[in-house]
Design a protein around this motif. Structure first.
Motif, short mmCIF file in Angstrom:
data_model
loop_
_atom_site.label_atom_id
_atom_site.label_comp_id
_atom_site.label_asym_id
_atom_site.label_seq_id
_atom_site.Cartn_x
_atom_site.Cartn_y
_atom_site.Cartn_z
N UNK A 127 0.83 -1.20 0.00
CA UNK A 127 0.00 0.00 0.00
C UNK A 127 0.87 1.26 0.00
N UNK A 128 1.88 1.28 0.85
CA UNK A 128 2.78 2.44 0.89
C UNK A 128 3.48 2.65 -0.44
N UNK A 129 3.86 1.56 -1.09
CA UNK A 129 4.52 1.65 -2.40
C UNK A 129 3.58 2.28 -3.43
N UNK A 130 2.33 1.80 -3.46
CA UNK A 130 1.36 2.34 -4.42
C UNK A 130 1.05 3.80 -4.13
N UNK A 131 0.97 4.18 -2.88
CA UNK A 131 0.71 5.58 -2.53
C UNK A 131 1.88 6.45 -2.97
N UNK A 132 3.09 5.98 -2.72
CA UNK A 132 4.28 6.76 -3.10
C UNK A 132 4.38 6.92 -4.61
N UNK A 133 3.96 5.89 -5.36
CA UNK A 133 4.02 5.99 -6.82
C UNK A 133 2.72 6.54 -7.41
N UNK A 134 1.83 7.04 -6.55
CA UNK A 134 0.57 7.68 -6.92
C UNK A 134 -0.33 6.79 -7.78
N UNK A 135 -0.34 5.50 -7.47
CA UNK A 135 -1.25 4.55 -8.12
C UNK A 135 -2.41 4.32 -7.15
N UNK A 136 -3.29 5.31 -7.10
CA UNK A 136 -4.33 5.33 -6.07
C UNK A 136 -5.41 4.28 -6.25
N UNK A 137 -5.68 3.87 -7.49
CA UNK A 137 -6.69 2.83 -7.70
C UNK A 137 -6.21 1.49 -7.11
N UNK A 138 -4.95 1.15 -7.38
CA UNK A 138 -4.39 -0.08 -6.82
C UNK A 138 -4.29 0.05 -5.30
N UNK A 139 -3.95 1.25 -4.83
CA UNK A 139 -3.85 1.47 -3.38
C UNK A 139 -5.20 1.26 -2.71
N UNK A 140 -6.28 1.68 -3.36
CA UNK A 140 -7.62 1.51 -2.79
C UNK A 140 -7.98 0.02 -2.70
N UNK A 141 -7.58 -0.75 -3.72
CA UNK A 141 -7.83 -2.20 -3.68
C UNK A 141 -7.08 -2.85 -2.51
N UNK A 142 -5.84 -2.46 -2.34
CA UNK A 142 -5.02 -3.00 -1.26
C UNK A 142 -5.59 -2.58 0.10
N UNK A 143 -6.05 -1.33 0.20
CA UNK A 143 -6.65 -0.84 1.44
C UNK A 143 -7.86 -1.69 1.83
N UNK A 144 -8.69 -2.03 0.85
CA UNK A 144 -9.87 -2.85 1.11
C UNK A 144 -9.46 -4.25 1.57
N UNK A 145 -8.43 -4.81 0.95
CA UNK A 145 -7.94 -6.13 1.36
C UNK A 145 -7.37 -6.09 2.78
N UNK A 146 -6.71 -4.98 3.12
CA UNK A 146 -6.17 -4.82 4.48
C UNK A 146 -7.30 -4.78 5.49
N UNK A 147 -8.36 -4.03 5.20
CA UNK A 147 -9.49 -3.93 6.12
C UNK A 147 -10.15 -5.30 6.33
N UNK A 148 -10.30 -6.05 5.24
CA UNK A 148 -10.92 -7.37 5.34
C UNK A 148 -10.03 -8.31 6.18
N UNK A 149 -8.73 -8.23 5.98
CA UNK A 149 -7.80 -9.07 6.72
C UNK A 149 -7.77 -8.69 8.19
N UNK A 150 -7.84 -7.40 8.49
CA UNK A 150 -7.86 -6.95 9.89
C UNK A 150 -9.11 -7.45 10.60
N UNK A 151 -10.25 -7.46 9.89
CA UNK A 151 -11.48 -7.98 10.46
C UNK A 151 -11.36 -9.48 10.72
N UNK A 152 -10.75 -10.18 9.79
CA UNK A 152 -10.56 -11.63 9.93
C UNK A 152 -9.68 -11.94 11.15
N UNK A 153 -8.64 -11.14 11.34
CA UNK A 153 -7.75 -11.33 12.49
C UNK A 153 -8.49 -11.02 13.79
N UNK A 154 -9.29 -9.98 13.80
CA UNK A 154 -10.04 -9.60 15.00
C UNK A 154 -11.07 -10.68 15.39
N UNK A 155 -11.63 -11.35 14.40
CA UNK A 155 -12.62 -12.39 14.68
C UNK A 155 -12.00 -13.66 15.23
N UNK A 156 -10.73 -13.94 14.89
CA UNK A 156 -10.13 -15.19 15.35
C UNK A 156 -9.54 -15.10 16.72
#
Length: 171
Positions: free
Chosen positions: A142-171
């Motif tokens: 995500x930091x790499x995509x933000x630094x290279x200003x690839x915001x669409x890819x960064x948004x996809x990664x952000x969503x995957x991070x949120x889903x993964x954080x929820x999965x970790x919180x549930x376990x």
């Protein structure tokens, strides 16, 4: 292998020099090395502890040796100081890492390139650990995509991070 100089004694010093891509090997005995002087000076006293000690006092930002710390760091359990560790390269007890940890991180970063182990994870115990590792990798991406200003890819990664954080919180 016998000494290349005298041919009498066994070669105990093996030196390889590479200058401008040309490799030259020397195999000589300790006696002949001492006679040659400057060319081989110091090689027969080589020590891994001295090498580690040199790494511990090297500051890569200034390319100069750091001055010893005024207040010595000391393990509260065994009493080992940072200076003693830098000379021996060994901890005194299992608590030394905790007390000397702040000084060790830069050393590990220089030697290994990182301060965290990035190896394989056992299948039977790695569920939560794998998720956390994947989360760290996604955050780095995500930091790499933000630094290279690839915001669409960064948004996809952000969503995957949120889903993964929820999965970790549930376990």
């Amino acid at each position: 292998m016998n000494c290349e100089e005298c041919g009498k004694r066994p070669a105990t010093l093996h030196l390889t020099k590479i200058v401008n891509g040309k490799k030259t090997e020397y195999h000589i005995c300790e006696h002949c090395a001492q006679e040659k002087g400057d060319v081989f000076a110091g090689f027969h006293n080589f020590s891994i502890n001295n090498l580690l000690s040199g790494l511990l006092h090297f500051d890569p930002m200034t390319k100069k040796s750091q001055e010893p710390v005024q207040k010595p760091l000391r393990c509260e359990t065994c009493g080992l100081t940072y200076a003693q560790f830098s000379k021996s390269g060994r901890f005194g007890c299992s608590d030394c890492y905790t007390f000397l940890g702040d000084r060790l991180d830069p050393l590990f970063r220089r030697i290994h390139g990182n301060t965290q182990h990035i190896g394989k994870v056992p299948e039977r115990t790695g569920g939560q650990l794998k998720l956390r590792k994947e989360l760290e990798q996604l955050k780095s991406t995500l930091q790499h995509y933000i630094a290279s200003e690839e915001f669409e890819k960064a948004a996809e990664i952000r969503d995957r991070i949120r889903a993964l954080e929820q999965k970790i919180a549930q376990s």
